[in-house]
Design a protein around this motif. Structure first.
Motif, short mmCIF file in Angstrom:
data_model
loop_
_atom_site.label_atom_id
_atom_site.label_comp_id
_atom_site.label_asym_id
_atom_site.label_seq_id
_atom_site.Cartn_x
_atom_site.Cartn_y
_atom_site.Cartn_z
N UNK A 35 -11.33 -7.74 4.68
CA UNK A 35 -10.89 -6.47 4.10
C UNK A 35 -11.79 -5.33 4.54
N UNK A 36 -13.10 -5.55 4.51
CA UNK A 36 -14.05 -4.51 4.92
C UNK A 36 -13.82 -4.11 6.37
N UNK A 37 -13.58 -5.08 7.23
CA UNK A 37 -13.32 -4.78 8.64
C UNK A 37 -12.04 -3.98 8.81
N UNK A 38 -11.02 -4.30 8.02
CA UNK A 38 -9.75 -3.55 8.09
C UNK A 38 -9.96 -2.10 7.65
N UNK A 39 -10.77 -1.90 6.62
CA UNK A 39 -11.04 -0.54 6.13
C UNK A 39 -11.90 0.24 7.14
N UNK A 50 -5.47 3.53 9.42
CA UNK A 50 -6.08 4.13 8.23
C UNK A 50 -5.72 3.32 6.99
N UNK A 51 -6.63 2.42 6.60
CA UNK A 51 -6.48 1.64 5.38
C UNK A 51 -7.60 2.07 4.45
N UNK A 97 0.41 2.53 6.23
CA UNK A 97 0.48 1.55 7.30
C UNK A 97 1.13 0.26 6.78
N UNK A 98 2.28 -0.09 7.29
CA UNK A 98 3.00 -1.32 6.96
C UNK A 98 2.90 -1.64 5.46
N UNK A 99 3.49 -0.79 4.63
CA UNK A 99 3.30 -0.93 3.18
C UNK A 99 3.73 -2.28 2.60
N UNK A 100 4.79 -2.89 3.13
CA UNK A 100 5.22 -4.18 2.60
C UNK A 100 4.18 -5.26 2.89
N UNK A 101 3.82 -5.41 4.16
CA UNK A 101 2.92 -6.49 4.57
C UNK A 101 1.51 -6.29 4.02
N UNK A 102 1.02 -5.07 4.08
CA UNK A 102 -0.30 -4.78 3.52
C UNK A 102 -0.26 -4.92 2.00
N UNK A 103 0.85 -4.50 1.39
CA UNK A 103 1.01 -4.63 -0.05
C UNK A 103 0.99 -6.07 -0.51
#
Length: 193
Positions: free
Chosen positions: A64-68, A74-75, A88-94
């Motif tokens: 998660x830290x790496x994604x942010x 932009x996460x 950014x890809x609200x379904x999959x990230x959600x």
């Protein structure tokens, strides 16, 4: 660290998290079935389950830290904690956020197990069974390696292992449920005689 390095590290920690959480689910089922792993005493299975749970959580936090931190996408921390609000890809990230939120509930109640009581802890611990497939779907939907051969086989292997061991767990539950009424009947008949 370059964006490319962050991207590769994020992919790696995602795959490692999948493996670790799969093993955690398998060990959780083994603990519930009171299975003794070869070379370990019975309590060793519980200890291994707890230790790998914390290791998996650490890899998930790193993922998660790496994604942010990665500036390519932009996460935000809000996206990490509140499902389906990301641009950014609200379904999959959600779905990843939902899985995280469920795992946080399991983690927090596990750390506070003595305070919340065994019954509440056990009820909330079932969220782990919901979290794993949601996280898996998140990885399939958002993962950039989803179509590659190695990731396909890794995903199939993890799903097959969980389905097989979950089937064994379900079979034990069905057998126990069938025995319980018969055992109660025998006990009642014995008390009458």
């Amino acid at each position: 660290m370059t964006s490319e390095t962050l991207w590769y590290a994020n992919r790696a920690t995602g795959a490692i998290s999948l493996i670790l959480f799969t093993v955690v689910v398998l060990l959780g089922i083994a603990v519930r079935l009171r299975t003794r792993l070869p070379g370990l005493p019975r309590f060793g299975t519980v200890t291994l389950h707890r230790t790998l749970s914390l290791s998996a959580t650490a890899f998930l936090a790193l993922h998660i830290a790496l994604a942010v931190l990665d500036s390519y996408v932009d996460i935000t921390l809000t996206d990490v904690l509140i499902p389906f609000v990301s641009d950014y890809q609200p379904l999959w990230l959600g779905l990843g956020t939902v899985a995280l939120d469920l795992m946080l509930a399991v983690l927090i109640t596990s750390l506070l197990r003595e305070r919340v009581g065994h019954r509440a802890w056990r009820a909330l611990h079932w969220l782990a069974y919901a979290s794993w497939p949601v996280a898996l779907i998140h990885g399939i939907g958002i993962g950039t390696d989803t179509g590659t051969g190695w990731m396909t086989w890794l995903t199939i292997s993890c799903v097959a292992a969980v389905v097989a061991v979950g089937g064994i767990r379900l079979a034990h539950s069905v057998r126990a449920a069938r025995r319980t009424p018969a055992a109660l009947l025998r006990t009642a008949e014995g008390a009458r005689s």
